[in-house]
Design an enzyme around this catalytic site. Structure first.
Site, PDB file in Angstrom:
ATOM      1  CB  CYS A 235      -0.948   0.003   1.188  1.00  0.00           C
ATOM      2  SG  CYS A 235      -2.088  -1.374   1.120  1.00  0.00           S
TER       3      CYS A 235
ATOM      4  CG  HIS B 298      -3.057   3.703   1.816  1.00  0.00           C
ATOM      5  ND1 HIS B 298      -3.573   3.312   0.603  1.00  0.00           N
ATOM      6  CD2 HIS B 298      -3.133   2.618   2.626  1.00  0.00           C
ATOM      7  CE1 HIS B 298      -3.941   2.041   0.669  1.00  0.00           C
ATOM      8  NE2 HIS B 298      -3.681   1.599   1.900  1.00  0.00           N
TER       9      HIS B 298
ATOM     10  CG  ASN C  21      -6.572  -0.615   1.066  1.00  0.00           C
ATOM     11  OD1 ASN C  21      -5.863  -0.169   0.168  1.00  0.00           O
ATOM     12  ND2 ASN C  21      -6.092  -1.118   2.187  1.00  0.00           N
TER      13      ASN C  21
HETATM   14  N1  ACO Z   1     -18.843  -8.212   8.525  1.00  0.00           N
HETATM   15  C1  ACO Z   1     -19.397  -8.498   9.725  1.00  0.00           C
HETATM   16  N2  ACO Z   1     -18.660  -8.926  10.770  1.00  0.00           N
HETATM   17  C2  ACO Z   1     -17.332  -9.056  10.613  1.00  0.00           C
HETATM   18  C3  ACO Z   1     -16.699  -8.793   9.379  1.00  0.00           C
HETATM   19  C4  ACO Z   1     -17.506  -8.356   8.316  1.00  0.00           C
HETATM   20  N3  ACO Z   1     -17.004  -8.052   7.087  1.00  0.00           N
HETATM   21  N4  ACO Z   1     -15.384  -9.017   9.511  1.00  0.00           N
HETATM   22  C5  ACO Z   1     -15.167  -9.414  10.783  1.00  0.00           C
HETATM   23  N5  ACO Z   1     -16.349  -9.455  11.445  1.00  0.00           N
HETATM   24  C6  ACO Z   1     -16.622  -9.811  12.828  1.00  0.00           C
HETATM   25  C7  ACO Z   1     -15.521 -10.661  13.400  1.00  0.00           C
HETATM   26  O1  ACO Z   1     -15.706 -12.024  13.088  1.00  0.00           O
HETATM   27  C8  ACO Z   1     -15.681 -10.401  14.887  1.00  0.00           C
HETATM   28  O2  ACO Z   1     -16.773 -11.167  15.357  1.00  0.00           O
HETATM   29  P1  ACO Z   1     -16.712 -11.830  16.819  1.00  0.00           P
HETATM   30  O3  ACO Z   1     -16.621 -10.679  17.749  1.00  0.00           O
HETATM   31  O4  ACO Z   1     -17.989 -12.567  16.876  1.00  0.00           O
HETATM   32  O5  ACO Z   1     -15.472 -12.686  16.806  1.00  0.00           O
HETATM   33  C9  ACO Z   1     -16.114  -8.930  14.937  1.00  0.00           C
HETATM   34  O6  ACO Z   1     -16.603  -8.628  13.615  1.00  0.00           O
HETATM   35  C10 ACO Z   1     -14.980  -8.010  15.258  1.00  0.00           C
HETATM   36  O7  ACO Z   1     -13.873  -8.350  14.427  1.00  0.00           O
HETATM   37  P2  ACO Z   1     -12.532  -7.606  14.506  1.00  0.00           P
HETATM   38  O8  ACO Z   1     -11.578  -8.142  13.489  1.00  0.00           O
HETATM   39  O9  ACO Z   1     -12.088  -7.559  15.925  1.00  0.00           O
HETATM   40  O10 ACO Z   1     -13.017  -6.162  14.041  1.00  0.00           O
HETATM   41  P3  ACO Z   1     -12.282  -4.809  14.166  1.00  0.00           P
HETATM   42  O11 ACO Z   1     -13.041  -3.894  15.017  1.00  0.00           O
HETATM   43  O12 ACO Z   1     -10.815  -4.948  14.441  1.00  0.00           O
HETATM   44  O13 ACO Z   1     -12.425  -4.278  12.677  1.00  0.00           O
HETATM   45  C11 ACO Z   1     -11.113  -4.082  10.684  1.00  0.00           C
HETATM   46  C12 ACO Z   1     -11.834  -5.014  11.615  1.00  0.00           C
HETATM   47  C13 ACO Z   1     -12.098  -3.140  10.021  1.00  0.00           C
HETATM   48  C14 ACO Z   1     -10.388  -4.887   9.634  1.00  0.00           C
HETATM   49  C15 ACO Z   1     -10.115  -3.247  11.524  1.00  0.00           C
HETATM   50  O14 ACO Z   1      -9.303  -4.081  12.310  1.00  0.00           O
HETATM   51  C16 ACO Z   1      -9.241  -2.407  10.694  1.00  0.00           C
HETATM   52  O15 ACO Z   1      -9.692  -1.437  10.108  1.00  0.00           O
HETATM   53  N6  ACO Z   1      -7.936  -2.714  10.637  1.00  0.00           N
HETATM   54  C17 ACO Z   1      -7.029  -2.035   9.756  1.00  0.00           C
HETATM   55  C18 ACO Z   1      -7.008  -2.842   8.529  1.00  0.00           C
HETATM   56  C19 ACO Z   1      -6.560  -2.066   7.383  1.00  0.00           C
HETATM   57  O16 ACO Z   1      -6.936  -0.934   7.176  1.00  0.00           O
HETATM   58  N7  ACO Z   1      -5.748  -2.720   6.608  1.00  0.00           N
HETATM   59  C20 ACO Z   1      -5.228  -2.202   5.467  1.00  0.00           C
HETATM   60  C21 ACO Z   1      -4.140  -1.228   5.847  1.00  0.00           C
HETATM   61  S1  ACO Z   1      -2.634  -1.649   5.242  1.00  0.00           S
HETATM   62  C22 ACO Z   1      -2.917  -1.701   3.674  1.00  0.00           C
HETATM   63  O17 ACO Z   1      -3.567  -0.827   3.184  1.00  0.00           O
HETATM   64  C23 ACO Z   1      -2.488  -2.886   2.921  1.00  0.00           C
END
Ligand code: ACO
Length: 325
Positions: free
Chosen positions: A115, A252, A282
């Protein structure tokens, strides 16, 4: 003091025809528009069909940027394509783009920093141009992340989109005047100890497969804001400026919450932040040039303004670029 500056002459963009909304995705995996919007700000993304590839999207974006700059392909002697999703393991997709544009002189190569790729490519092009070895560069970020997503993993497949953006850079004499146009400073970093937090579980030499993207989302989130703000502070220090001097912040586009938290921590007003994540998702190395193109085209970014770019991605890699537009 540099005697040459790399000036951005134009931008271009190309998005796949097909738009996929969060509701469309909720028919494929157990997710919802509410969940995706709340956690990421993403509402829809473009996904490539079989006829659209990283190289073809890159060519389309490059053609727009060339036309905007009123240049011919023959005017370009350096092409750097930032991508993690090339058409082939080799040759570099940049050379496929070079051939499609009908360019047979100069050099074209791919650069891989996930990224952060566009910032790394821009910094590399700037060093080529300011060294005097090359005169005009096409810097392209193009990705088809849809090809490396695990479409059964709701934690990752909802986050990404496909697309390409490009800029044309030209080496111009730098007289040392503060308001002069061009790339002012770039800052690149990496730390390979974080590989396991964001990676693709395949590759030619390890598994002989392409593999799928794997991510520990919370861990990425935890590191993102600190890394982003550190490298922006490096840019501020190098240019002796502070947040209030910035006209536009073009980060980004991974996640609305990361963008907002970074801007807040740096003291950059949210109305100076260019955000496209809601429409593009993204798009990895393509996200910054796509956002730049959107803001140039709608008249927000204007000549003479101070534009700050930043990215963070797999590796981890991260970087910033400060530009007088
Ligand atoms: N829809 C519904 N529920 C979901 C989804 C979805 N798409 N994905 C995960 N869940 C559920 C999980 O299973 C979990 O359920 P549980 O509590 O029953 O186990 C719950 O939602 C919470 O999951 P988490 O992974 O803890 O969710 P979090 O609040 O961390 O959000 C996210 C996830 C959006 C990916 C967040 O961690 C994030 O934004 N991280 C940064 C990721 C990112 O931006 N990456 C790219 C940057 S680097 C690059 O660009 C390559």
């Amino acid at each position: 003091m540099k005697t040459t500056r790399s000036v951005i002459l134009s931008t271009g963009a190309s998005l796949p025809r097909r738009v996929v909304t969060n509701d469309d995705l909720s028919k494929m995996v157990d997710t919802s528009d509410d969940w995706i919007v709340q956690r990421t700000g993403i509402k829809e993304r473009h996904l490539a069909d079989d006829s659209e590839t990283t190289a073809s999207l890159g060519v389309a974006a490059a053609k727009v940027a060339l036309a905007e700059a009123k240049l011919e392909p023959q005017d370009i002697d350096l092409i750097i394509l930032a991508t993690s999703t090339p058409d082939h393991t080799f040759p570099a997709s940049a050379t496929e783009i070079q051939a499609s544009l009908g360019i047979t002189h100069g050099v074209a190569f791919d650069l891989q920093a996930v990224c952060s790729g566009f910032i790394f490519a821009l910094a590399t092009a700037d060093k080529f141009l300011t060294s005097g070895s090359h005169r005009r560069a096409l810097v392209i970020g193009s990705e088809t992340f849809s090809r490396i997503l695990d479409w059964s993993d709701r934690g990752t497949c909802v986050l990404f989109g496909d697309g390409a953006g490009a800029v044309v850079l030209e080496a111009r004499e730098h007289l040392g005047v503060k308001a002069e146009r061009g790339v002012i400073t770039t800052h690149l970093r990496s730390d390979g100890r974080h590989k396991g937090k964001l990676y693709v579980d395949g590759g030619p030499s390890s598994t002989k497969t392409v593999g799928h993207l794997r991510m520990e989302g919370k861990e990425v989130f935890r590191h993102a804001v600190g890394m982003i703000t550190d490298v922006i502070k490096d840019a501020f220090a190098a240019a002796s400026i502070n947040a209030s001097d910035i006209d536009w912040f073009v980060p980004h586009q991974a996640n609305r919450r990361i963008i907002d938290a970074s801007a807040d921590k740096l003291g950059i007003s949210r109305d100076k932040v260019v955000v496209t994540v809601e429409k593009h998702g993204n798009t990895s190395a393509a996200s910054i040039p796509l956002a730049l193109d959107a803001a140039v085209r709608d008249g927000r970014i204007k000549e003479g303004q101070l534009v700050l770019l930043e990215a963070m991605g797999g590796g981890f890699t991260w970087g910033s670029a400060l530009i007088r537009w």
